[in-house]
Design a protein around this motif. Sequence first.
Motif, PDB file in Angstrom:
ATOM      1  N   TYR A  89       6.460 -58.685  50.754  1.00 21.42           N
ATOM      2  CA  TYR A  89       6.960 -59.949  50.240  1.00 21.42           C
ATOM      3  C   TYR A  89       7.325 -59.678  48.778  1.00 21.42           C
ATOM      4  CZ  TYR A  89       5.241 -62.615  54.238  1.00 21.42           C
ATOM      5  OH  TYR A  89       5.030 -63.124  55.485  1.00 21.42           O
ATOM      6  N   MET A  90       8.532 -60.076  48.391  1.00 21.93           N
ATOM      7  CA  MET A  90       8.985 -59.879  47.020  1.00 21.93           C
ATOM      8  C   MET A  90       9.083 -61.239  46.338  1.00 21.93           C
ATOM      9  SD  MET A  90       9.239 -56.630  46.763  1.00 21.93           S
ATOM     10  CE  MET A  90       9.861 -56.657  45.090  1.00 21.93           C
ATOM     11  N   ARG A 109      10.221 -66.551  46.330  1.00 19.40           N
ATOM     12  CA  ARG A 109       9.609 -65.509  47.149  1.00 19.40           C
ATOM     13  C   ARG A 109      10.488 -65.251  48.359  1.00 19.40           C
ATOM     14  NH1 ARG A 109       4.492 -67.762  48.902  1.00 19.40           N
ATOM     15  NH2 ARG A 109       5.743 -68.679  50.551  1.00 19.40           N
ATOM     16  N   SER A 110      10.583 -63.988  48.744  1.00 20.51           N
ATOM     17  CA  SER A 110      11.363 -63.575  49.916  1.00 20.51           C
ATOM     18  C   SER A 110      10.451 -62.805  50.850  1.00 20.51           C
ATOM     19  CB  SER A 110      12.533 -62.704  49.456  1.00 20.51           C
ATOM     20  OG  SER A 110      13.168 -62.098  50.565  1.00 20.51           O
ATOM     21  N   SER A 111      10.410 -63.210  52.112  1.00 15.65           N
ATOM     22  CA  SER A 111       9.548 -62.530  53.065  1.00 15.65           C
ATOM     23  C   SER A 111      10.216 -61.276  53.600  1.00 15.65           C
ATOM     24  CB  SER A 111       9.195 -63.462  54.212  1.00 15.65           C
ATOM     25  OG  SER A 111      10.336 -63.693  55.009  1.00 15.65           O
ATOM     26  N   SER A 127      12.687 -65.467  55.343  1.00 14.31           N
ATOM     27  CA  SER A 127      12.554 -66.810  54.784  1.00 14.31           C
ATOM     28  C   SER A 127      12.292 -66.743  53.292  1.00 14.31           C
ATOM     29  CB  SER A 127      11.422 -67.560  55.478  1.00 14.31           C
ATOM     30  OG  SER A 127      10.183 -66.932  55.230  1.00 14.31           O
ATOM     31  N   THR A 128      12.619 -67.818  52.611  1.00 13.93           N
ATOM     32  CA  THR A 128      12.462 -67.880  51.167  1.00 13.93           C
ATOM     33  C   THR A 128      11.672 -69.116  50.773  1.00 13.93           C
ATOM     34  OG1 THR A 128      14.603 -68.990  50.974  1.00 13.93           O
ATOM     35  CG2 THR A 128      14.570 -66.604  50.662  1.00 13.93           C
ATOM     36  N   PHE A 180      18.233 -71.546  41.538  1.00 15.01           N
ATOM     37  CA  PHE A 180      17.905 -70.120  41.598  1.00 15.01           C
ATOM     38  C   PHE A 180      18.005 -69.638  43.045  1.00 15.01           C
ATOM     39  CE2 PHE A 180      14.879 -69.778  37.670  1.00 15.01           C
ATOM     40  CZ  PHE A 180      15.849 -70.379  36.878  1.00 15.01           C
ATOM     41  N   THR A 181      18.416 -68.383  43.193  1.00 18.29           N
ATOM     42  CA  THR A 181      18.507 -67.784  44.518  1.00 18.29           C
ATOM     43  C   THR A 181      17.909 -66.383  44.484  1.00 18.29           C
ATOM     44  OG1 THR A 181      20.560 -69.000  44.958  1.00 18.29           O
ATOM     45  CG2 THR A 181      20.035 -67.144  46.405  1.00 18.29           C
ATOM     46  N   ILE A 182      16.944 -66.143  45.367  1.00 17.89           N
ATOM     47  CA  ILE A 182      16.364 -64.812  45.495  1.00 17.89           C
ATOM     48  C   ILE A 182      17.058 -64.095  46.646  1.00 17.89           C
ATOM     49  CG2 ILE A 182      14.489 -65.597  47.019  1.00 17.89           C
ATOM     50  CD1 ILE A 182      12.695 -63.480  45.675  1.00 17.89           C
TER      51      ILE A 182
END
Length: 122
Positions: A33-34, A50-52, A57-58, A68-70
């Motif tokens: 997870y980042m 957070r990005s799985s 999923s975020t 904001f976009t990861i």
Amino acid sequence: QVQLVESGGGLAQAGGSLRLSCKVSGRTISMFYMAWFRQGPGKERELMARSSWGSGSTYYADSVKGRFTISRDNPKNSVYLQMDSLKPEDTAVYYCAANPGRATMAGEYDYWGQGTQVTVSS
């Protein structure tokens, strides 16, 4: 040894955009997870996005949702944070973090970058 190196911080005007990058070495990010945290002066370090690793999923904090976009680029072993419609209250040190499991609190994350300063002027 897992290392995270952020880049892309700097000064922006309110309403502007910045893109943060986090390059990971030592292990593939497809196992993690980042996340992106930020810490303003005198404040706790807070999870912003957070990005799985599995479902893709975020998660976004309410304060940045819609702005904001990861994203992640697994072949480049990198994760990004696109920050649009910046506000002065977005001023903080931004940290990239990685963890094998889903986590929300800073203390739960195993790996951290050194942080990059983002300053938004009004």
